[in-house]
Enzyme design. Structure first.
Site, PDB file in Angstrom:
ATOM      1  N   TRP A  71       5.795   0.323  11.108  1.00 25.60           N
ATOM      2  CA  TRP A  71       5.141   0.078   9.818  1.00 25.60           C
ATOM      3  C   TRP A  71       4.301   1.253   9.312  1.00 25.60           C
ATOM      4  CZ3 TRP A  71       4.523  -3.670   6.031  1.00 25.60           C
ATOM      5  CH2 TRP A  71       3.376  -3.562   5.232  1.00 25.60           C
ATOM      6  N   ASN A 129       1.626   1.973   5.628  1.00 24.58           N
ATOM      7  CA  ASN A 129       1.208   1.690   4.249  1.00 24.58           C
ATOM      8  C   ASN A 129       0.524   2.922   3.653  1.00 24.58           C
ATOM      9  OD1 ASN A 129      -0.575  -0.091   6.163  1.00 24.58           O
ATOM     10  ND2 ASN A 129      -1.915   0.103   4.430  1.00 24.58           N
ATOM     11  N   ASP A 130      -0.699   2.832   3.230  1.00 23.74           N
ATOM     12  CA  ASP A 130      -1.321   3.875   2.387  1.00 23.74           C
ATOM     13  C   ASP A 130      -1.185   5.316   2.894  1.00 23.74           C
ATOM     14  OD1 ASP A 130      -2.327   1.389   1.812  1.00 23.74           O
ATOM     15  OD2 ASP A 130      -4.430   1.949   2.021  1.00 23.74           O
ATOM     16  N   GLN A 160      -1.483   5.142   6.973  1.00 24.82           N
ATOM     17  CA  GLN A 160      -1.753   3.911   7.701  1.00 24.82           C
ATOM     18  C   GLN A 160      -0.491   3.538   8.469  1.00 24.82           C
ATOM     19  OE1 GLN A 160      -5.008   1.552   7.205  1.00 24.82           O
ATOM     20  NE2 GLN A 160      -5.201   3.720   7.625  1.00 24.82           N
ATOM     21  N   TRP A 216       2.422  -4.991   9.591  1.00 26.22           N
ATOM     22  CA  TRP A 216       1.057  -4.462   9.603  1.00 26.22           C
ATOM     23  C   TRP A 216       0.351  -4.954  10.876  1.00 26.22           C
ATOM     24  CZ3 TRP A 216      -4.044  -6.188   9.493  1.00 26.22           C
ATOM     25  CH2 TRP A 216      -4.993  -5.239   9.082  1.00 26.22           C
ATOM     26  N   SER A 257      -7.996   3.167   5.755  1.00 20.50           N
ATOM     27  CA  SER A 257      -7.708   4.328   4.907  1.00 20.50           C
ATOM     28  C   SER A 257      -8.904   5.233   4.654  1.00 20.50           C
ATOM     29  CB  SER A 257      -7.173   3.850   3.562  1.00 20.50           C
ATOM     30  OG  SER A 257      -5.863   3.393   3.744  1.00 20.50           O
ATOM     31  N   ASP A 269     -12.322   2.759   2.560  1.00 22.11           N
ATOM     32  CA  ASP A 269     -11.447   3.791   2.005  1.00 22.11           C
ATOM     33  C   ASP A 269     -12.231   4.961   1.395  1.00 22.11           C
ATOM     34  OD1 ASP A 269      -9.650   1.795   2.670  1.00 22.11           O
ATOM     35  OD2 ASP A 269      -9.373   1.096   0.611  1.00 22.11           O
ATOM     36  N   GLU A 298      -9.756  -1.121  -4.053  1.00 25.58           N
ATOM     37  CA  GLU A 298      -9.430  -0.412  -2.824  1.00 25.58           C
ATOM     38  C   GLU A 298      -9.093   1.039  -3.165  1.00 25.58           C
ATOM     39  OE1 GLU A 298      -7.436  -3.513   0.154  1.00 25.58           O
ATOM     40  OE2 GLU A 298      -6.072  -3.030  -1.484  1.00 25.58           O
ATOM     41  N   TRP A 322       1.993  -5.133  -0.872  1.00 25.50           N
ATOM     42  CA  TRP A 322       1.571  -6.243  -0.027  1.00 25.50           C
ATOM     43  C   TRP A 322       2.338  -7.498  -0.441  1.00 25.50           C
ATOM     44  CZ3 TRP A 322      -0.503  -4.666   4.101  1.00 25.50           C
ATOM     45  CH2 TRP A 322      -1.353  -3.563   4.111  1.00 25.50           C
TER      46      TRP A 322
HETATM   47  C1  FRU Z   1      -4.829  -0.761   0.810  1.00 27.03           C
HETATM   48  C2  FRU Z   1      -5.569  -1.216   2.061  1.00 27.03           C
HETATM   49  C3  FRU Z   1      -6.879  -0.451   2.206  1.00 27.03           C
HETATM   50  C4  FRU Z   1      -7.138  -0.526   3.678  1.00 27.03           C
HETATM   51  C5  FRU Z   1      -5.753  -0.413   4.249  1.00 27.03           C
HETATM   52  C6  FRU Z   1      -5.553  -1.167   5.528  1.00 27.03           C
HETATM   53  O1  FRU Z   1      -3.458  -0.954   0.865  1.00 27.03           O
HETATM   54  O2  FRU Z   1      -5.783  -2.602   2.025  1.00 27.03           O
HETATM   55  O3  FRU Z   1      -7.933  -0.964   1.421  1.00 27.03           O
HETATM   56  O4  FRU Z   1      -7.967   0.500   4.122  1.00 27.03           O
HETATM   57  O5  FRU Z   1      -4.866  -0.906   3.261  1.00 27.03           O
HETATM   58  O6  FRU Z   1      -4.313  -0.862   6.100  1.00 27.03           O
END
Ligand code: FRU
Length: 488
Positions: free
Chosen positions: A51, A53-54, A70, A78, A114, A175, A228, A302
């Protein structure tokens, strides 16, 4: 006492962190060897396996663009967040590097969330949010890690540097985006309180000790309950604030153009807009890469179904986009010119007229390469109510499509069962410019000189596709259409 970067880095060998990183890297390389290729992207960044993400900590350091992200190195879902790490010189070839951060301390035991990166006196610093859950409640604190070589990172013994959210924030407090202005460091943090998304501002003279300044910006009540991933930067004569809101439908990244008032510590916005109009563009972050402002976002979302999870990976980054300010003061995206290095097999068509019927171009094979289309439309002589490009499989079923409705005033991407995403476009001039980038499981569209973009993941069930022009209720006139396959 102020810690110098050198002492922070050399005074600690963080054995437990190192072992956790090795274990995580091992897990990813084992899974990478068996990742199914069906939806793997040709020219977008994605994790080797599992996985992501950010995008995090985007920074130009030591001759490379570094991207952290991430990452959950143990499953395609996640989970406790690590910071994956890669670098590139051209955004075409990526070098995967050892994972940079793993949850290893009490303050970040449930995840290294993040954040951003800065370079100071030759050292690279990562700022991130330590996340833990205590009796069902999140505790989020702000932390730092440092590196001299850009490859191995040591967490600051002073962590957490910010232990508690201010009264204007809440337990959603994360973040950090750090930047320097006039000799002072600033940190923007995403938060929200009582249903109002907010960015909170801190400042520091040494990157270690942070003083709360106040509320930097907040939602007008319609722009989300928690903000975020704030990003703040200067572009030309203006400043831009980017936030990823929770609690706003549709869930789209917003940008504000305005000015930073450093005396009051506030962002004074002229206006705000959606940064991209597709479903798969979130947690955008930018950085200054030698002479231009480049932005990347997580090319997923998400709470959506991500079909590649069954193949043991999930998540990717959008194309790198240069950010520019248009003459009207709005933001423009320009896919980086470096991407031209991927172009092969150029074909073009000029002066085409289509009336009701369809025009099918030769097939391309998504397993072999992606596709770029540059389409210049003759708006003056186009009367069709709806027109565009269908990506048809061999049975003439549209796997996805890109087009215009309402006589060219609305741009859309139809991603099939994943939805239809659209944006208003303003008919400026007599020609309309459309750039389309298709990869194995994504489509990104830029219209009107990059003033409007739509990013969406698509998962075609057939890899051999025929781009097919169509026009309904009227005529479609094309000045020119260029097509390239895109491959490394
Ligand atoms: C945004 C978020 C951030 C957080 C991260 C966790 O997509 O929710 O706010 O730091 O992902 O993975």
């Amino acid at each position: 006492m102020e810690k110098k970067p050198e002492s922070m880095i050399s005074s600690r060998t963080d054995l437990s962190h190192e072992l956790l990183l090795q274990k995580a890297d091992q897990s990813v390389s084992t899974a990478a060897a068996a990742v199914d290729q069906t939806y793997r992207l040709h020219y977008h960044f994605m994790p080797q396996a599992y996985w992501m993400n950010d995008p995090n900590g985007l920074v130009f350091f030591d001759g490379y663009y570094h991207v952290f992200y991430q990452h959950h190195p143990y499953s395609p879902d996640w989970g406790p967040m690590h910071w994956g790490h890669a670098r590139t010189k051209d955004f075409l070839l990526w070098e995967h590097l050892p994972i940079a951060l793993a949850p290893s301390e009490d303050y970040d035991r449930d995840g290294c969330f993040s954040g951003s990166a800065v370079v100071d006196q030759g050292a690279l610093y990562l700022f991130y949010t330590g996340h833990r859950v205590v009796q069902g409640r999140a505790i989020q604190v702000q932390c730092r890690a440092a590196s001299l070589d850009g490859l191995t990172f040591v967490k600051d013994p002073l962590n957490p540097l910010i232990r508690q959210h201010p009264p204007e924030g809440s337990c959603d407090f994360r973040d950090p985006k750090v930047w320097k202005h006039g000799g002072t460091w600033f940190m923007a943090l995403g938060s929200g309180k009582d249903g109002i998304g907010r960015v909170l501002l801190y400042r520091s003279s040494d990157l270690s000790h942070w003083e709360y300044v106040g509320v930097f910006a907040e939602s007008d009540g319609t722009q989300g309950t928690i903000w975020e991933c704030p990003d703040v930067f200067r572009l030309g004569e203006k400043h831009v604030l980017v936030v990823s809101p929770i609690g706003r439908e549709p869930r789209r990244v917003l940008y504000f153009v305005g000015d930073v008032d450093y005396r009051s510590g506030t962002f004074v916005a002229d206006y705000s807009r959606e940064l991209d109009h597709g479903s798969d563009f979130y947690a955008a972050q930018s950085f200054f890469g030698t002479d231009r402002r480049i932005l990347l976002a997580w090319m997923d979302a998400w709470d959506v179904d991500i079909p590649s999870k069954k193949d043991n990976w999930a998540g990717a980054l959008t194309l790198p986009r240069e950010l520019l300010l248009g003459r009207d003061g709005s933001l423009r995206f320009r896919p980086l010119p470096e991407l031209r290095g991927l172009r092969k097999d150029h074909c073009f068509t000029t002066n085409m007229a289509l009336d009701g019927a369809e025009h099918r171009f030769s097939a391309f094979d998504l397993q072999e390469a992606g596709l770029e289309i540059h389409w210049q439309l003759d708006l003056e002589n186009t009367t069709a109510a709806q027109f565009g490009i269908l990506f048809l499989d061999a049975r003439s079923f549209a796997q996805f499509s890109v087009g215009f409705r309402r006589r060219g005033e609305e741009l859309y991407v139809d991603a099939g069962r994943l939805g239809v995403f659209s944006a208003e476009v303003s008919p400026t001039g007599e020609t309309r410019d459309l750039r389309i980038f298709v990869d194995r499981s994504s489509v990104e569209v830029f219209a009107d000189g990059g003033a409007v973009s739509i990013t969406a993941r698509v998962y075609p069930s057939s890899h051999k596709l025929f781009p097919t022009l169509f026009a309904a209720d009227g005529q479609l006139r094309t000045v020119r259409m260029d097509r390239w396959s895109l491959a490394k």
